[in-house]
Design an enzyme around this catalytic site. Structure first.
Site, mmCIF file in Angstrom:
data_model
loop_
_atom_site.group_PDB
_atom_site.id
_atom_site.type_symbol
_atom_site.label_atom_id
_atom_site.label_comp_id
_atom_site.label_asym_id
_atom_site.label_seq_id
_atom_site.Cartn_x
_atom_site.Cartn_y
_atom_site.Cartn_z
ATOM 1 N N ASN A 9 0.895 -1.162 0.000
ATOM 2 C CA ASN A 9 0.000 0.000 0.000
ATOM 3 C C ASN A 9 0.933 1.212 0.000
ATOM 4 O OD1 ASN A 9 -1.738 2.079 0.600
ATOM 5 N ND2 ASN A 9 -2.720 1.049 2.340
ATOM 6 N N ARG A 93 -2.659 -1.901 -3.329
ATOM 7 C CA ARG A 93 -3.792 -0.989 -3.231
ATOM 8 C C ARG A 93 -3.630 0.049 -4.333
ATOM 9 N NH1 ARG A 93 -4.638 3.892 1.001
ATOM 10 N NH2 ARG A 93 -6.749 4.432 0.370
ATOM 11 N N HIS A 181 -12.079 4.428 -0.218
ATOM 12 C CA HIS A 181 -11.905 3.652 1.024
ATOM 13 C C HIS A 181 -12.649 2.316 0.941
ATOM 14 C CE1 HIS A 181 -11.149 7.757 3.076
ATOM 15 N NE2 HIS A 181 -9.988 7.167 2.861
ATOM 16 N N ARG A 241 -7.602 17.967 2.982
ATOM 17 C CA ARG A 241 -8.614 18.183 1.929
ATOM 18 C C ARG A 241 -9.883 18.749 2.566
ATOM 19 N NH1 ARG A 241 -8.493 12.114 0.037
ATOM 20 N NH2 ARG A 241 -6.834 11.848 1.580
ATOM 21 N N GLU A 379 -7.167 -3.106 5.521
ATOM 22 C CA GLU A 379 -7.247 -3.053 4.057
ATOM 23 C C GLU A 379 -6.309 -4.071 3.426
ATOM 24 O OE1 GLU A 379 -6.469 1.021 4.931
ATOM 25 O OE2 GLU A 379 -7.866 1.696 3.397
#
Ligand code: ADP
Length: 397
Positions: A9, A93, A181, A241, A379
């Site tokens: 990742n 990922r 996500h 963000r 994940e």
């Protein structure tokens, strides 16, 4: 001899890894996991074995300046620790799958061409995800690699949930809500039947609150809607963000302030959100203890937007049965969980302060009409499962 599968990742300044091992005739199992942090500043490798004990905590040379150097450093560590064993697959990922990749895919040169075209839609993540794939291909030519997308889990939402209400010729160019996500939400959906069987078939909002943050509305374990859209800029306030923003603000930046596209991109992806509001940090751990008024407003805004969007997703589900917190802030900040649950009490959440402080999985009272949970995400294990399945690796995780 053991076989290994490597799960990566890759981000702008970190490379998370997850190593699976299989002995002949045995199922795959987690061997170790860790990450290289501080790429380009103070590179450092940390790893833990399957039981969570530290097996590496090493400063790396300052020459580890980019993702390719980080892969090189990881390869060296793997050789030292697992020398003589073969890596049979690498899973990655990849944040954006765009319109062409609704499911994980085996990497080919054509796939890479397609994924490179999505870089402008995920400039904080996609270039680093793809650089890791290229760096592995250079070092182990011919190794099967799989890309697992953060967008995949959200495919199959209703037409209105996916719609970006712009003219048809723009939508036909792939402008729609994708959601992100997804690997995290897919993992949470996969463990709900075990951890919380009574809510798994129901209406659940999952709050993935990390440096990127979003909510996902699940019905019977499937994504119905989420707060991130065409890019990973929408919805909740994040570390750097802004989350939901009147598009007129963006026009104003171009037309009245005369900013260039790259300046606007930097503002939207790197200088806004918690950092932009507080002026001091994008990290909740710095902001929570601060008395500075701007830091307090940043935290207040984060909680306000979470609660507001929870209400919106609850409306799309027609009410909720449970709220689940996950990711860096969701898993580790009792204060943020408390404030969001208290702001969402109107939905029927009876918050259990003691359970929240003592880090229980269930943080609502036993009789609460709507339950609240903390479930750590994973994940990487989702990527491992997809990679194993797609490559037909026997004894999949
Ligand atoms: P990502 O994978 O997107 O980098 P993570 O899910 O690892 O994000 O979350 C990282 C964020 O989690 C950090 O930026 C920090 O703000 C937050 N975080 C981690 N631990 C805590 C804590 N104990 N209290 C508050 N926030 C925390």
């Amino acid at each position: 001899m053991a076989e290994f599968a490597l799960i990566l990742n890759a981000g702008s300044s970190s490379l998370k890894f997850f190593i699976c091992k299989r002995l002949l005739g045995q199922p795959w199992e987690l061997e170790s996991r860790g990450q290289i942090d501080g790429i380009g500043t103070a590179p450092h490798l940390k790893a833990k074995d399957a039981s969570g004990s530290s097996i590496a905590d090493i400063d790396l040379p300052a020459s580890v300046q980019d993702g390719s150097n980080a892969i090189e450093a990881l390869a060296g560590w793997l050789r030292e620790n697992y020398g003589g064993s073969s890596v049979v697959a690498v899973g990655h990922r990849v944040v954006h799958g765009g319109p062409h990749f609704p499911t994980p895919v085996v990497i080919t040169p054509e796939v890479m061409d397609n994924l490179r075209r999505l870089i402008p839609l995920a400039p904080l993540h996609q270039p680093y995800n793809l650089a890791a794939i290229e760096a592995v291909a250079e070092r182990i030519p011919g190794i099967p690699q799989v890309a697992c997308f953060d967008t995949s889990f959200h495919r199959g939402q209703s037409a209105v949930a996916e719609l970006v209400p712009l003219p048809a010729h723009i939508r036909q160019a792939g402008v729609q809500r994708y959601g992100f996500h997804g690997l995290s939400y897919e993992y949470i959906a996969s463990v709900l039947p075990e951890i919380a069987p009574s809510i798994a078939p129901g209406r659940v909002i999952v709050a993935h609150l990390g440096s990127g943050a979003s909510l996902c509305a699940l019905r019977n374990g499937k994504s119905v809607d989420s707060t991130l859209g065409f890019t990973a800029l929408d919805g909740l306030c994040m570390g750097t963000r802004p989350g939901s923003l009147d598009p007129g603000v963006v026009l104003y930046l171009f037309q009245q302030l005369g900013l260039s596209a790259s300046e606007v991109e930097a503002i939207l992806y790197k200088k806004s959100g918690l950092l932009g509001i507080s002026g001091v940090s994008n990290d909740m751990r710095d902001l929570l203890p601060s008395d500075a008024p701007a830091a307090r407003i940043a935290v207040d805004y984060f909680v306000y937007q979470c609660a507001k969007h929870i209400g919106a997703l609850a409306a799309t589900l027609g009410g909720i049965d449970a709220l689940v917190f996950t990711a860096g802030i969701g898993e580790n900040s009792p204060e943020i969980r408390r404030r969001i649950c208290q702001a969402s009490a109107w939905l029927g959440i009876q918050f259990d302060a003691a359970a929240n402080e003592s880090r229980q999985a269930l943080i609502s009272t036993p009789g609460s009409p709507v339950s609240a949970w903390v479930i750590p995400t994973n994940e990487e294990i989702m990527i491992a499962r997809h990679t194993g399945r797609l490559l037909g690796l026997a004894g999949n995780l």
